[in-house]
Scaffold this motif. Sequence first.
Motif, PDB file in Angstrom:
ATOM      1  N   LEU A 181       1.358  -4.542  -5.807  1.00 55.75           N
ATOM      2  CA  LEU A 181       1.099  -4.387  -4.378  1.00 55.75           C
ATOM      3  C   LEU A 181       2.386  -4.417  -3.562  1.00 55.75           C
ATOM      4  CD1 LEU A 181      -2.104  -6.599  -4.009  1.00 55.75           C
ATOM      5  CD2 LEU A 181      -1.957  -4.103  -4.055  1.00 55.75           C
ATOM      6  N   ASP A 182       3.343  -5.239  -3.967  1.00 57.00           N
ATOM      7  CA  ASP A 182       4.669  -5.257  -3.342  1.00 57.00           C
ATOM      8  C   ASP A 182       4.586  -5.398  -1.826  1.00 57.00           C
ATOM      9  OD1 ASP A 182       7.448  -5.187  -3.322  1.00 57.00           O
ATOM     10  OD2 ASP A 182       7.520  -2.998  -3.137  1.00 57.00           O
ATOM     11  N   GLY A 183       3.702  -6.302  -1.372  1.00 55.82           N
ATOM     12  CA  GLY A 183       3.615  -6.588   0.056  1.00 55.82           C
ATOM     13  C   GLY A 183       2.743  -5.649   0.858  1.00 55.82           C
ATOM     14  N   ASN A 184       2.121  -4.677   0.223  1.00 50.89           N
ATOM     15  CA  ASN A 184       1.263  -3.726   0.925  1.00 50.89           C
ATOM     16  C   ASN A 184      -0.164  -4.256   1.057  1.00 50.89           C
ATOM     17  OD1 ASN A 184       2.862  -1.047   1.278  1.00 50.89           O
ATOM     18  ND2 ASN A 184       3.330  -1.692  -0.813  1.00 50.89           N
ATOM     19  N   GLY A 185      -0.928  -3.616   1.930  1.00 55.28           N
ATOM     20  CA  GLY A 185      -2.352  -3.881   1.999  1.00 55.28           C
ATOM     21  C   GLY A 185      -3.044  -3.297   0.780  1.00 55.28           C
TER      22      GLY A 185
ATOM     23  N   LEU B  38      -9.699  -3.170  -2.737  1.00 57.72           N
ATOM     24  CA  LEU B  38     -10.179  -3.618  -4.050  1.00 57.72           C
ATOM     25  C   LEU B  38     -11.629  -3.192  -4.214  1.00 57.72           C
ATOM     26  CD1 LEU B  38     -10.140  -5.411  -6.656  1.00 57.72           C
ATOM     27  CD2 LEU B  38     -10.826  -7.315  -5.195  1.00 57.72           C
ATOM     28  N   ILE B  39     -11.920  -2.531  -5.330  1.00 58.99           N
ATOM     29  CA  ILE B  39     -13.290  -2.144  -5.624  1.00 58.99           C
ATOM     30  C   ILE B  39     -13.638  -2.592  -7.033  1.00 58.99           C
ATOM     31  CG2 ILE B  39     -12.657   0.183  -6.432  1.00 58.99           C
ATOM     32  CD1 ILE B  39     -15.286   1.160  -5.058  1.00 58.99           C
ATOM     33  N   LEU B  40     -14.833  -3.093  -7.207  1.00 55.57           N
ATOM     34  CA  LEU B  40     -15.278  -3.545  -8.523  1.00 55.57           C
ATOM     35  C   LEU B  40     -15.694  -2.353  -9.366  1.00 55.57           C
ATOM     36  CD1 LEU B  40     -17.328  -6.739  -7.610  1.00 55.57           C
ATOM     37  CD2 LEU B  40     -14.861  -6.461  -7.948  1.00 55.57           C
ATOM     38  N   GLY B  41     -15.342  -2.393 -10.631  1.00 53.61           N
ATOM     39  CA  GLY B  41     -15.549  -1.253 -11.503  1.00 53.61           C
ATOM     40  C   GLY B  41     -16.990  -0.953 -11.849  1.00 53.61           C
ATOM     41  N   ASP B  42     -17.918  -1.828 -11.466  1.00 53.24           N
ATOM     42  CA  ASP B  42     -19.328  -1.571 -11.748  1.00 53.24           C
ATOM     43  C   ASP B  42     -20.129  -1.302 -10.480  1.00 53.24           C
ATOM     44  OD1 ASP B  42     -19.298  -4.090 -10.650  1.00 53.24           O
ATOM     45  OD2 ASP B  42     -20.467  -5.046 -12.248  1.00 53.24           O
ATOM     46  N   ASN B  43     -19.437  -0.983  -9.372  1.00 53.52           N
ATOM     47  CA  ASN B  43     -20.120  -0.686  -8.117  1.00 53.52           C
ATOM     48  C   ASN B  43     -20.058   0.808  -7.825  1.00 53.52           C
ATOM     49  OD1 ASN B  43     -20.329  -3.314  -5.711  1.00 53.52           O
ATOM     50  ND2 ASN B  43     -20.079  -3.594  -7.909  1.00 53.52           N
ATOM     51  N   ILE B  44     -21.189   1.371  -7.443  1.00 52.18           N
ATOM     52  CA  ILE B  44     -21.284   2.791  -7.111  1.00 52.18           C
ATOM     53  C   ILE B  44     -21.704   2.926  -5.647  1.00 52.18           C
ATOM     54  CG2 ILE B  44     -22.551   4.930  -7.571  1.00 52.18           C
ATOM     55  CD1 ILE B  44     -22.858   3.999 -10.458  1.00 52.18           C
ATOM     56  N   PHE B  45     -20.967   3.733  -4.917  1.00 55.06           N
ATOM     57  CA  PHE B  45     -21.296   4.029  -3.524  1.00 55.06           C
ATOM     58  C   PHE B  45     -21.506   5.531  -3.406  1.00 55.06           C
ATOM     59  CE2 PHE B  45     -18.822   0.180  -3.503  1.00 55.06           C
ATOM     60  CZ  PHE B  45     -19.426  -0.627  -2.543  1.00 55.06           C
TER      61      PHE B  45
ATOM     62  N   LEU C 181     -11.206   9.363  -2.347  1.00 49.58           N
ATOM     63  CA  LEU C 181     -11.717   9.921  -1.097  1.00 49.58           C
ATOM     64  C   LEU C 181     -11.117   9.229   0.113  1.00 49.58           C
ATOM     65  CD1 LEU C 181     -15.427  10.445  -2.118  1.00 49.58           C
ATOM     66  CD2 LEU C 181     -13.863  12.239  -1.367  1.00 49.58           C
ATOM     67  N   GLY C 182     -10.667   7.993  -0.061  1.00 46.98           N
ATOM     68  CA  GLY C 182      -9.978   7.286   1.011  1.00 46.98           C
ATOM     69  C   GLY C 182      -8.505   7.643   1.116  1.00 46.98           C
ATOM     70  N   GLY C 183      -8.055   8.560   0.272  1.00 47.05           N
ATOM     71  CA  GLY C 183      -6.664   8.975   0.310  1.00 47.05           C
ATOM     72  C   GLY C 183      -5.713   8.066  -0.429  1.00 47.05           C
ATOM     73  N   ILE C 184      -6.236   7.140  -1.207  1.00 50.40           N
ATOM     74  CA  ILE C 184      -5.391   6.198  -1.951  1.00 50.40           C
ATOM     75  C   ILE C 184      -4.978   6.830  -3.273  1.00 50.40           C
ATOM     76  CG2 ILE C 184      -5.344   3.951  -3.100  1.00 50.40           C
ATOM     77  CD1 ILE C 184      -7.249   2.948  -0.921  1.00 50.40           C
ATOM     78  N   ARG C 185      -3.677   6.863  -3.517  1.00 47.20           N
ATOM     79  CA  ARG C 185      -3.161   7.564  -4.693  1.00 47.20           C
ATOM     80  C   ARG C 185      -2.425   6.647  -5.668  1.00 47.20           C
ATOM     81  NH1 ARG C 185      -0.674  13.242  -2.591  1.00 47.20           N
ATOM     82  NH2 ARG C 185      -0.638  13.598  -4.856  1.00 47.20           N
ATOM     83  N   GLU C 186      -2.127   5.416  -5.258  1.00 42.63           N
ATOM     84  CA  GLU C 186      -1.509   4.441  -6.158  1.00 42.63           C
ATOM     85  C   GLU C 186      -2.548   3.394  -6.499  1.00 42.63           C
ATOM     86  OE1 GLU C 186       2.591   3.131  -5.410  1.00 42.63           O
ATOM     87  OE2 GLU C 186       2.522   4.407  -3.613  1.00 42.63           O
ATOM     88  N   ILE C 187      -2.943   3.351  -7.766  1.00 41.86           N
ATOM     89  CA  ILE C 187      -4.109   2.571  -8.179  1.00 41.86           C
ATOM     90  C   ILE C 187      -3.777   1.761  -9.419  1.00 41.86           C
ATOM     91  CG2 ILE C 187      -6.479   2.741  -9.050  1.00 41.86           C
ATOM     92  CD1 ILE C 187      -6.620   5.391  -7.322  1.00 41.86           C
ATOM     93  N   LEU C 188      -4.213   0.505  -9.410  1.00 37.62           N
ATOM     94  CA  LEU C 188      -4.055  -0.391 -10.550  1.00 37.62           C
ATOM     95  C   LEU C 188      -5.421  -0.665 -11.154  1.00 37.62           C
ATOM     96  CD1 LEU C 188      -2.089  -2.303 -12.175  1.00 37.62           C
ATOM     97  CD2 LEU C 188      -2.861  -4.119 -10.621  1.00 37.62           C
ATOM     98  N   ILE C 189      -5.557  -0.421 -12.447  1.00 34.05           N
ATOM     99  CA  ILE C 189      -6.786  -0.765 -13.175  1.00 34.05           C
ATOM    100  C   ILE C 189      -6.534  -2.063 -13.929  1.00 34.05           C
ATOM    101  CG2 ILE C 189      -8.387  -0.090 -15.003  1.00 34.05           C
ATOM    102  CD1 ILE C 189      -7.872   2.817 -14.239  1.00 34.05           C
ATOM    103  N   ILE C 190      -7.335  -3.068 -13.630  1.00 30.70           N
ATOM    104  CA  ILE C 190      -7.230  -4.371 -14.284  1.00 30.70           C
ATOM    105  C   ILE C 190      -8.401  -4.519 -15.245  1.00 30.70           C
ATOM    106  CG2 ILE C 190      -7.241  -6.873 -13.955  1.00 30.70           C
ATOM    107  CD1 ILE C 190      -6.059  -6.432 -11.183  1.00 30.70           C
TER     108      ILE C 190
ATOM    109  N   ILE D 296      -7.004  -1.191  -6.098  1.00 27.02           N
ATOM    110  CA  ILE D 296      -7.241  -1.931  -7.340  1.00 27.02           C
ATOM    111  C   ILE D 296      -8.674  -1.685  -7.779  1.00 27.02           C
ATOM    112  CG2 ILE D 296      -7.397  -4.190  -8.443  1.00 27.02           C
ATOM    113  CD1 ILE D 296      -5.400  -5.252  -6.415  1.00 27.02           C
ATOM    114  N   ILE D 297      -8.846  -1.379  -9.052  1.00 25.26           N
ATOM    115  CA  ILE D 297     -10.178  -1.368  -9.663  1.00 25.26           C
ATOM    116  C   ILE D 297     -10.222  -2.520 -10.652  1.00 25.26           C
ATOM    117  CG2 ILE D 297     -11.873  -0.097 -11.015  1.00 25.26           C
ATOM    118  CD1 ILE D 297     -10.562   2.480 -10.083  1.00 25.26           C
TER     119      ILE D 297
END
Length: 298
Positions: free
Chosen positions: A99-103, A106-113, A45-54, A6-7
């Motif tokens: 999410l449908d029961g998955n882990g 969550l990352i905030l859209g204004d944070n840069i790492f 980079l974490g291998g996450i390919r299903e992403i929700l933008i809120i 989630i972003i």
Amino acid sequence: MTRKGIILAGGSGTRLDPLTRIVCKQLLPIYNKPMIYYPLSVLMLGGIREILIISTPKDLPVFRMLFGDGSALGLRIDYAEQARPEGIAQAFLIADSFLDGNGVALILGDNIFHGKLDCVRTALAREEGATIFACPVTDPSRYGIVEFNETGHAVSIEEKPTQPKSNHAVPGLYIYDNQIHEISHALKPSPRGELEITDVNREYLLRGSLFVEPLGRGVAWLDTGTPESLMEASTYIATLEHRQGVKIACLEEIAFYMGFIEYEDLQALAEKLPRNSYRAYLESLPPSMPRFKDRFYQ
């Protein structure tokens, strides 16, 4: 454990007014890319390919225009509205069916790492519990703060304390197992009227399943919520890119080296761009460099 991403790109951006009167802060430029590219790159980079933008009803159409369904990057990107900003933890309620029961990560859209983010890979590999991160700051009263005991274990978490018990802030990246569904649905609004992410982390701490990963000196965390920090982040990215000759948060590059798309797809994406330095960079990428899967940094 399967995790989705989630972003959270909502909020009113009042500290950046008048910049945010027309567009939300997550679409403002950080040097040569929209701000949202940077948190999205971390999930990729974490291998996450299903992403929700809120985001807000006003701004979601622009995000859709920017990313579409994500398939060009080998992703599946969905979108959801946050009609009113009622706390970071509200994101889990909005994302419940996604999410449908998955882990979730969550990352905030204004944070840069930026830097060597092996601690994120470690967190994503955990099957159970929650992982948050800790970064020393000079102004701890602005953030959620985690307190450690003499053995280095977290003993308390406070949201924007007036008398901080440590200088270790919790950045806007949170990784949870599927207990997040039960915990988020049981949350009550804080005195600020918000569903606090600190209350989520505190519940995991009470259950004995909260991990806190310190961000080392080799990692930069930038919170871009003020005009000053926005300028600092752009300067930081520009300096590194000019010095090293590589691009940070180049989504097309990451998608290819993570194996989400093929080299031919990368070339096709480059051909669609105007003839500028970004296109030239994509066209310069070789087809046989080591994959990002073997390391976790950008």
